[in-house]
Design a protein around this motif. Structure first.
Motif, PDB file in Angstrom:
ATOM      1  N   CYS A 183       1.025  -1.160   0.229  1.00  0.00           N
ATOM      2  CA  CYS A 183      -0.322   0.057   0.333  1.00  0.00           C
ATOM      3  C   CYS A 183       0.808   0.979  -0.018  1.00  0.00           C
TER       4      CYS A 183
ATOM      5  N   ASP B 278       0.905   3.651   1.277  1.00  0.00           N
ATOM      6  CA  ASP B 278       0.401   4.183   3.016  1.00  0.00           C
ATOM      7  C   ASP B 278       1.802   5.000   3.781  1.00  0.00           C
TER       8      ASP B 278
ATOM      9  N   GLY C 143      -4.147   0.629  -1.362  1.00  0.00           N
ATOM     10  CA  GLY C 143      -4.734  -0.006  -0.809  1.00  0.00           C
ATOM     11  C   GLY C 143      -4.394  -1.919  -1.324  1.00  0.00           C
TER      12      GLY C 143
ATOM     13  N   HIS D 136      -1.668  -4.024   5.236  1.00  0.00           N
ATOM     14  CA  HIS D 136      -1.544  -3.234   6.475  1.00  0.00           C
ATOM     15  C   HIS D 136      -2.927  -3.198   7.548  1.00  0.00           C
TER      16      HIS D 136
ATOM     17  N   CYS E 190      -6.378   0.297   6.878  1.00  0.00           N
ATOM     18  CA  CYS E 190      -5.755   0.498   5.772  1.00  0.00           C
ATOM     19  C   CYS E 190      -7.527   1.530   5.164  1.00  0.00           C
ATOM     20  N   GLY E 191      -6.869   3.356   4.730  1.00  0.00           N
ATOM     21  CA  GLY E 191      -7.447   3.682   4.799  1.00  0.00           C
ATOM     22  C   GLY E 191      -8.138   3.648   3.561  1.00  0.00           C
TER      23      GLY E 191
HETATM   24 ZN   LIG Z   1      -3.148   1.574   3.094  1.00  0.00          ZN
END
Ligand SMILES: [Zn+2]
Length: 233
Positions: free
Chosen positions: A73, A75, A98, A126, A129-130
């Motif tokens: 991801c 992130d 994602g 993870h 995860c947003g």
């Molecule tokens: Zn994520």
């Protein structure tokens, strides 16, 4: 000829895959190295020997021979090399929100496997995860984010089916795991060259999830339907 032209095109934006001196490890050996790297990271005994000037110069001069192709991801809290205590030219990384793998991502994985010779593919999700959280929440966005939500939606639907009474947090955790397996499936289904390498045993694909708080990577292993998927021609 077309294949050669395509290779030239790829090498124009990816570092040329000139082999370094190391002999190629097996998929299991690479997996062990990544596991050990995460253990070092967790205990704070990071080696980071492979980010020094010598390594930088060596890889710039002789090219890359990474150990693993990792799909993670975007992130900012999950920096792939740091999580596995790896250095320059050790991991070939695809990072999209994602940990999805679209056409360009899939092409990049193919390059890592077919031209750089990485024996292991890791799909790394993870916690918290947003992107997956957005899909679980049914969030609506302007622009391309809705397409990203659609890519993750099958994982959320499967998690919801398996856990109909789960809280939002429980559902999110389940969807994060399902989404890792979904990306693994998309790679296997979408890439005949990767399937060929997986069938021969030269390459393995495994899933993993990193906990944001502890930093620990939990290994999910191979896709439960891998042998079924690999029957595709
Ligand atoms: Zn994520």
């Amino acid at each position: 000829m077309r294949k050669f032209a395509a290779l030239l095109l790829l090498t124009s934006f990816v570092v040329c895959p000139i082999s370094l001196a190391d002999s190629q490890p097996t998929p299991d050996e690479v997996l062990t190295r990544l596991k050990q790297g995460n253990e070092r990271y967790l205990t704070g005994i990071s080696k980071h020997r492979r980010i020094d000037i010598e390594r930088r110069v060596e890889t710039a001069k002789f090219g890359q021979k990474p150990l693993s192709t990792i799909v993670g991801c975007s992130d900012s809290r999950v920096p792939t090399e740091v999580v596995f205590d790896q250095g320059f030219a050790d991991v070939f990384v695809v990072r999209l929100a994602g940990n999805v793998c679209d056409t360009a991502g899939l092409a990049t994985v193919e390059y890592g496997v077919a031209y750089l010779g990485t024996p292991l593919i890791v799909v790394l999700g993870h916690s918290k995860c947003g992107a997956v959280d957005g899909a679980v929440s049914g969030a609506q966005f302007d622009g391309q984010l809705n397409n990203l939500m659609r890519m993750i939606a099958p994982a959320v639907a499967e998690a919801r089916m398996d856990h109909p009474k789960a809280s939002h947090e429980e559902l999110l955790d389940a969807a994060i795991q399902k989404n890792v397996f979904l990306t693994m499936q998309n790679i296997m289904v979408g890439s005949p060259p990767v399937r060929k390498k997986l069938k021969s045993g030269e390459v393995q694909i495994v899933g993993a999830v990193r906990d944001l708080e502890s930093g620990k990577v939990t290994w999910l292993g191979r896709h439960p339907k891998e042998s079924e998927i690999l029957k595709y021609p």
